[in-house]
Design a protein around this motif. Structure first.
Motif, PDB file in Angstrom:
ATOM      1  N   GLY A  22       0.792  -1.233   0.000  1.00  0.00           N
ATOM      2  CA  GLY A  22       0.000   0.000   0.000  1.00  0.00           C
ATOM      3  C   GLY A  22       0.821   1.278   0.000  1.00  0.00           C
ATOM      4  O   GLY A  22       0.260   2.389  -0.026  1.00  0.00           O
ATOM      5  N   ARG A  23       2.140   1.145   0.003  1.00  0.00           N
ATOM      6  CA  ARG A  23       2.973   2.343   0.031  1.00  0.00           C
ATOM      7  C   ARG A  23       3.579   2.579  -1.348  1.00  0.00           C
ATOM      8  O   ARG A  23       4.163   1.665  -1.930  1.00  0.00           O
ATOM      9  N   GLU A  24       3.420   3.798  -1.854  1.00  0.00           N
ATOM     10  CA  GLU A  24       3.962   4.086  -3.180  1.00  0.00           C
ATOM     11  C   GLU A  24       5.471   4.323  -3.073  1.00  0.00           C
ATOM     12  O   GLU A  24       5.930   5.142  -2.282  1.00  0.00           O
ATOM     13  N   ILE A  25       6.256   3.613  -3.885  1.00  0.00           N
ATOM     14  CA  ILE A  25       7.720   3.760  -3.815  1.00  0.00           C
ATOM     15  C   ILE A  25       8.243   4.465  -5.075  1.00  0.00           C
ATOM     16  O   ILE A  25       8.855   5.525  -4.985  1.00  0.00           O
ATOM     17  N   LEU A  26       7.980   3.878  -6.232  1.00  0.00           N
ATOM     18  CA  LEU A  26       8.404   4.554  -7.467  1.00  0.00           C
ATOM     19  C   LEU A  26       7.266   5.439  -7.942  1.00  0.00           C
ATOM     20  O   LEU A  26       6.097   5.052  -7.903  1.00  0.00           O
ATOM     21  N   ASN A  45      19.982   6.619   0.421  1.00  0.00           N
ATOM     22  CA  ASN A  45      19.353   5.398   0.950  1.00  0.00           C
ATOM     23  C   ASN A  45      17.838   5.558   0.943  1.00  0.00           C
ATOM     24  O   ASN A  45      17.316   6.602   1.303  1.00  0.00           O
ATOM     25  N   GLY A  46      17.187   4.500   0.549  1.00  0.00           N
ATOM     26  CA  GLY A  46      15.731   4.510   0.592  1.00  0.00           C
ATOM     27  C   GLY A  46      15.069   5.280  -0.538  1.00  0.00           C
ATOM     28  O   GLY A  46      13.852   5.473  -0.539  1.00  0.00           O
ATOM     29  N   SER A  47      15.861   5.717  -1.536  1.00  0.00           N
ATOM     30  CA  SER A  47      15.263   6.518  -2.609  1.00  0.00           C
ATOM     31  C   SER A  47      14.520   5.656  -3.628  1.00  0.00           C
ATOM     32  O   SER A  47      13.793   6.175  -4.464  1.00  0.00           O
ATOM     33  N   GLY A  48      14.717   4.321  -3.587  1.00  0.00           N
ATOM     34  CA  GLY A  48      13.952   3.445  -4.479  1.00  0.00           C
ATOM     35  C   GLY A  48      14.789   2.739  -5.538  1.00  0.00           C
ATOM     36  O   GLY A  48      14.240   2.143  -6.467  1.00  0.00           O
ATOM     37  N   LYS A  49      16.108   2.748  -5.400  1.00  0.00           N
ATOM     38  CA  LYS A  49      16.971   2.147  -6.421  1.00  0.00           C
ATOM     39  C   LYS A  49      16.774   0.623  -6.510  1.00  0.00           C
ATOM     40  O   LYS A  49      16.602   0.079  -7.591  1.00  0.00           O
ATOM     41  N   SER A  50      16.818  -0.028  -5.346  1.00  0.00           N
ATOM     42  CA  SER A  50      16.630  -1.484  -5.362  1.00  0.00           C
ATOM     43  C   SER A  50      15.217  -1.841  -5.800  1.00  0.00           C
ATOM     44  O   SER A  50      15.002  -2.841  -6.489  1.00  0.00           O
ATOM     45  N   THR A  51      14.277  -1.027  -5.383  1.00  0.00           N
ATOM     46  CA  THR A  51      12.897  -1.253  -5.801  1.00  0.00           C
ATOM     47  C   THR A  51      12.817  -1.242  -7.325  1.00  0.00           C
ATOM     48  O   THR A  51      12.219  -2.134  -7.940  1.00  0.00           O
ATOM     49  N   PHE A  52      13.450  -0.253  -7.909  1.00  0.00           N
ATOM     50  CA  PHE A  52      13.467  -0.148  -9.371  1.00  0.00           C
ATOM     51  C   PHE A  52      14.055  -1.420  -9.992  1.00  0.00           C
ATOM     52  O   PHE A  52      13.494  -1.997 -10.928  1.00  0.00           O
ATOM     53  N   THR A 211      24.858   2.356  -7.679  1.00  0.00           N
ATOM     54  CA  THR A 211      26.013   2.461  -6.782  1.00  0.00           C
ATOM     55  C   THR A 211      25.937   3.704  -5.905  1.00  0.00           C
ATOM     56  O   THR A 211      25.230   4.661  -6.209  1.00  0.00           O
ATOM     57  N   HIS A 212      26.662   3.648  -4.803  1.00  0.00           N
ATOM     58  CA  HIS A 212      26.796   4.822  -3.945  1.00  0.00           C
ATOM     59  C   HIS A 212      28.135   5.518  -4.161  1.00  0.00           C
ATOM     60  O   HIS A 212      28.363   6.593  -3.636  1.00  0.00           O
ATOM     61  N   TYR A 213      29.049   4.862  -4.934  1.00  0.00           N
ATOM     62  CA  TYR A 213      30.418   5.363  -4.951  1.00  0.00           C
ATOM     63  C   TYR A 213      30.920   5.684  -6.341  1.00  0.00           C
ATOM     64  O   TYR A 213      30.871   4.846  -7.240  1.00  0.00           O
TER      65      TYR A 213
HETATM   66  N1  LIG Z   1       8.398  -4.605   1.789  1.00  0.00           N
HETATM   67  C1  LIG Z   1       8.390  -3.293   1.992  1.00  0.00           C
HETATM   68  N2  LIG Z   1       7.423  -2.728   2.735  1.00  0.00           N
HETATM   69  C2  LIG Z   1       7.400  -1.412   2.962  1.00  0.00           C
HETATM   70  N3  LIG Z   1       8.314  -0.559   2.486  1.00  0.00           N
HETATM   71  C3  LIG Z   1       9.308  -1.062   1.735  1.00  0.00           C
HETATM   72  C4  LIG Z   1       9.403  -2.443   1.444  1.00  0.00           C
HETATM   73  N4  LIG Z   1      10.479  -2.645   0.669  1.00  0.00           N
HETATM   74  C5  LIG Z   1      11.050  -1.441   0.500  1.00  0.00           C
HETATM   75  N5  LIG Z   1      10.350  -0.488   1.130  1.00  0.00           N
HETATM   76  C6  LIG Z   1      10.676   0.932   1.220  1.00  0.00           C
HETATM   77  O1  LIG Z   1      10.889   1.442  -0.063  1.00  0.00           O
HETATM   78  C7  LIG Z   1      11.862   2.466  -0.025  1.00  0.00           C
HETATM   79  C8  LIG Z   1      12.864   2.246  -1.102  1.00  0.00           C
HETATM   80  O2  LIG Z   1      13.651   1.110  -0.765  1.00  0.00           O
HETATM   81  P1  LIG Z   1      14.845   0.621  -1.697  1.00  0.00           P
HETATM   82  O3  LIG Z   1      15.344  -0.642  -1.132  1.00  0.00           O
HETATM   83  O4  LIG Z   1      14.370   0.609  -3.102  1.00  0.00           O
HETATM   84  O5  LIG Z   1      15.914   1.786  -1.481  1.00  0.00           O
HETATM   85  P2  LIG Z   1      17.383   1.947  -2.078  1.00  0.00           P
HETATM   86  O6  LIG Z   1      17.378   3.190  -2.863  1.00  0.00           O
HETATM   87  O7  LIG Z   1      17.803   0.727  -2.765  1.00  0.00           O
HETATM   88  O8  LIG Z   1      18.217   2.148  -0.747  1.00  0.00           O
HETATM   89  P3  LIG Z   1      19.728   1.719  -0.371  1.00  0.00           P
HETATM   90  O9  LIG Z   1      20.618   2.738  -0.969  1.00  0.00           O
HETATM   91  O10 LIG Z   1      19.746   1.779   1.107  1.00  0.00           O
HETATM   92  O11 LIG Z   1      19.936   0.357  -0.902  1.00  0.00           O
HETATM   93  C9  LIG Z   1      12.424   2.468   1.380  1.00  0.00           C
HETATM   94  O12 LIG Z   1      11.858   3.520   2.099  1.00  0.00           O
HETATM   95  C10 LIG Z   1      11.990   1.135   1.943  1.00  0.00           C
HETATM   96  O13 LIG Z   1      11.792   1.209   3.332  1.00  0.00           O
END
Ligand SMILES: Nc1ncnc2c1ncn2[C@@H]1O[C@H](COP(=O)(O)OP(=O)(O)OP(=O)(O)O)[C@@H](O)[C@H]1O
Ligand SMILES: [Mg+2]
Lengths: 257, 477
Positions: A22-26, A45-52, A211-213
């Motif tokens: 229920g939480r919008e990430i991208l 951190n947490g900007s959504g890179k892994s989500t993408f 990447t972060h670096y």
């Molecule tokens: N299963 C989940 N339930 C709720 N929120 C989530 C879930 N998975 C990821 N998120 C949230 O989505 C956001 C983006 O997470 P993501 O892992 O994509 O970040 P990131 O950019 O890869 O960060 P990092 O640089 O730390 O790896 C974060 O705020 C994370 O808490």
């Protein structure tokens, strides 16, 4: 720098929005990657890179609420993660999981043969596959002891990352999204892995590096550097942008936007 | 992905059909009259009836064990029929076996016809309470091996049966062993004479067909000095909404330098996904390494039954004797298993090895319970135990209960345990490499059980691998 061609994009992401629990990430993310290109994605951190990365690979927990993804002209949102992999999408995991009881060698061979059949090519038997694998191991300076261990079982952080690149080298994907593959690698490993990635890059495939670096980008030259913030790409530039970020951090960009 | 996993683990049971054959079923209930009736139906000698009556009287003094980590409604022992036999005479020739039975076993993949028989495996086929046929009997007799139904052994080889019956598992051993000793109806008997290495695998196939009846069979295997035998056991049952009780006793005796390998693939009906129906499998299996340098090796693949309560054990009496236990126990849905082994070291320099792999899927509960006991005189005894659990999904549980009792300081006892989990993350990892869920699960499971499966005879291993695949279809959730 390699040729970037002006034909059709390998992957086109159009106004993508995704939710988890229920939480919008991208949010409304748009990006085109053409064959032969290397893109770097940076961001706090947490900007959504892994989500993408996971959404591209088809992770079932994320729901795409808006927009689309086409890969080689086909709509991949309808495809399961395994079908996407067979089409040539590869994700290198930020946190590779351990698979108990399955040896690295049998895992690699099954993955490889699955890709071979998807390409309409012959599968390799264990002996043929071992020959194929030895070259890849050499390229990445990985000892063959690695193969008899279970997949990522008891691997150090750096070994896990190296194993991801080994899988990439074995599968030869069309699009590789490498999620923080450089984190956890020691200085020598970073060089070896980067050289490996450079060898795998060609005019028909594309790579997205998360990447972060900036250091990684000394080894692998990106054509574009994107900054992700709160689920969207807020700035795009070239290598210089990465250097600027290294010096100044993210605040100035976030202020700009 | 979850639903896909569920689809993979939840394949229907393939052996759940019932054979329509007229049966001679004794009325429900248990008392001395019933025991006399069973004995007279089998034309047993007095000593056999005496054994039953003694066992029954002892059973009356016992209470059902409550220590296993399993839950089930109280069993009404008066609501079970203790004898059910297909109404067909056992014939000399295979071709005379009731065609309906032949068809049943063909459907189960157990050809009773010697010409079509499993490559080099002699089979004793037990249908409900009686043995319906034994293949390759004559051929085995030529090298002095006796392989026949238990009932025949009582008639034809009373001196051997009398000598060994109850010598490893006494009727006083436990509640179910006492019950079995009182009411057992048939089973397999096998005697390997001195110096003979059995030229083919011997096997028993157990089939429960009647809804109201329990199955209580006994197996007795004696391997004389310098002999060797590999024994296989398979079992299935139709799908009923009610539970059937299976309480078997298996006794093995190995003399000097003898080697017995006993392999089981247990696929009794496990009940449906809500836990309705299925077999209660309460079994006592024990081997006695009586002679020096003798060896008994148990390998079991437990996939069926609503409840499994089973601890194939070795009593290592002879000096230098060896006991082994290799086990894979898979539970899915509402299945419960409490299984393991006992290794009792009594002789000098005795060795034992335990490799147990538990797989829990669905809402099931899978426990390993094992005892390693080293007696005062067991100088230099050695044991190694490894108990691994794998959880598929997160609604199930796995437990390990190792008991170690050492009375001799020179003993070496090692225990290792691990728990791993297949969840969505593992499956996504496979998927992202192009490998679908079904293949991923089978790869993980095959890897997990390989240390045990290498100890199964070849054809059995193939069978067991397929079975695990089927059992897990649809189960990761
Ligand atoms: N299963 C989940 N339930 C709720 N929120 C989530 C879930 N998975 C990821 N998120 C949230 O989505 C956001 C983006 O997470 P993501 O892992 O994509 O970040 P990131 O950019 O890869 O960060 P990092 O640089 O730390 O790896 C974060 O705020 C994370 O808490
Ligand atoms: Mg990340």
């Amino acid at each position: 720098m390699r040729n970037t061609n002006g034909g059709n994009p390998l992957v086109h992401i159009d106004g993508l929005a995704t939710e988890i629990e229920g939480r919008e990430i991208l949010k409304d993310l748009t990006l085109s990657v053409f064959p032969g290109e290397i893109h770097a994605i940076m961001g706090p951190n947490g900007s959504g890179k892994s989500t993408f990365a996971k959404v591209l690979a088809g992770h079932p927990s994320y729901e795409v609420t808006k927009g689309g993804i086409t890969f080689s002209g086909i709509d991949v949102l309808d495809l399961s993660p395994e079908e996407r992999a067979r089409e040539g999408i590869f994700m290198g995991f930020q946190y590779p999981v351990e698979i108990p009881g399955v040896t690295n060698s049998s895992f690699l061979r099954l993955a490889f043969n699955t890709a071979q059949s998807a390409r309409g090519e012959d599968e390799l038997d264990p002996i043929e596959f071992d020959d194929y694998l030895q070259d890849k191991l050499k390229m990445l300076e990985i000892s063959s002891d690695f193969l008899d261990r279970s997949v990522n079982g008891g691997f150090s952080g750096g070994e896990k990352k190296r194993n991801e690149i080994l899988q990439m080298a074995v599968l030869e994907p069309k699009l590789a999204i490498l999620d923080e593959t450089d984190s956890g690698l020691d200085i020598d490993a970073l060089r070896v892995v980067s050289q490996g990635v450079n060898k795998l890059a060609n005019n028909d495939n594309a790579i997205i590096l998360i990447t972060h670096y900036q250091r990684l980008l000394n080894y692998i030259k990106p054509d574009f550097v994107h900054v992700m913030h709160e689920g969207n790409i807020v700035k795009t530039g070239n290598e210089k942008l990465a250097q600027e970020l290294e010096e100044k951090g993210y605040d100035w960009i976030l202020d700009e936007t | 992905m979850e639903t896909k996993l569920e689809a993979i683990v939840n394949q229907p049971y393939k052996h759940g059909f019932k054979t329509n054959i007229e049966s001679d079923v004794v009325a429900k209930g248990l008392n001395e009259e019933v025991i006399r009736l069973i004995s007279s139906k089998k034309n047993e000698p007095d000593w056999m009836l005496d054994f039953r009556i003694r066992a029954f009287r002892h059973w009356l003094t016992l209470k059902e064990p409550t220590w296993p980590n399993v839950k089930y409604p109280k069993i009404d022992f008066q609501d079970i029929s203790y004898y059910s036999a297909p109404k067909t005479k056992k014939k000399k020739s295979m071709d005379e076996v009731d065609p309906e039975l032949l068809r049943t076993f063909e459907k189960l993949g157990i050809p009773m016809n010697e010409r079509a028989a499993l490559a080099g495996v002699a089979v004793d086929v037990v249908f409900d309470s009686v043995s319906v046929t034994t293949t390759f009997k004559e051929k085995l007799a030529k090298v002095g091996i006796i392989f026949c139904s238990f009932s025949e052994a009582v008639k034809d080889h009373p001196e051997i049966v009398k000598k060994y019956l109850g010598s490893v598992v006494s009727y006083a051993d436990n509640f179910y062993a006492a019950l079995n000793s009182a009411v057992f109806s048939d089973g397999s008997f096998c005697y390997i004479p001195k110096g003979v290495s059995c030229p083919m695998d011997l096997s028993t196939y157990f089939r429960i067909n009647t809804e109201e009846s329990g199955q209580f069979e006994r197996t007795l295997i004696i391997a004389e000095e310098n002999s060797k035998v590999s024994y296989l056991e398979g079992c299935t049952a139709p799908q009923f909404d009610t539970n059937q009780l299976h309480a078997a006793v298996v006794e093995l005796v190995a003399m000097d330098n003898a080697d017995i390998k006993y392999s089981t693939v247990q696929n009794w009906y496990a009940g449906d996904e809500n836990g309705k129906g299925g077999i209660y499998n309460f079994v006592t299996k024990r081997g006695l390494c009586k002679g020096v340098n003798s060896k008994i090796s148990w390998t079991q693949v437990e996939t069926g039954s609503a409840i499994t309560w089973k601890y194939p054990s070795c009593v290592l009496l002879g000096d230098n004797s060896v006991g082994e236990f290799y086990s894979v126990a898979l539970t899915n849905h509402q299945q419960q298993a409490d299984t393991g082994t006992k290794m009792i070291h009594l002789g000098k320099n005795t060795r034992s090895k335990i490799i147990s792999k538990g797989i829990s899927a669905g809402y099931s509960n899978n426990s390993y319970r094992g005892l390693v006991k080293v007696g005062k005189n067991a100088m230099d005894a050695r044991n190694f135990s490894q108990c691994d659990s794998m959880l598929i999904g997160n609604k199930n549980s796995a437990n390990t209960f190792p008991y170690i009792q050492v009375e001799n300081d020179s003993a070496t006892v090692e225990h290792e345990a691990s728990t791993s989990k297949i969840g969505e993350d593992q499956l996504f990892y496979f998927a992202s490499r192009g490998i679908d869920t079904e293949e991923a699960v089978s790869m993980i499971i095959n890897g997990f059980v390989s240390d045990v499966f290498i100890h199964l005879p070849m054809e059995f291993a193939v069978e067991a691998t397929k079975l695990l695949g089927l059992k897990l279809e649809g189960s990761v959730g």
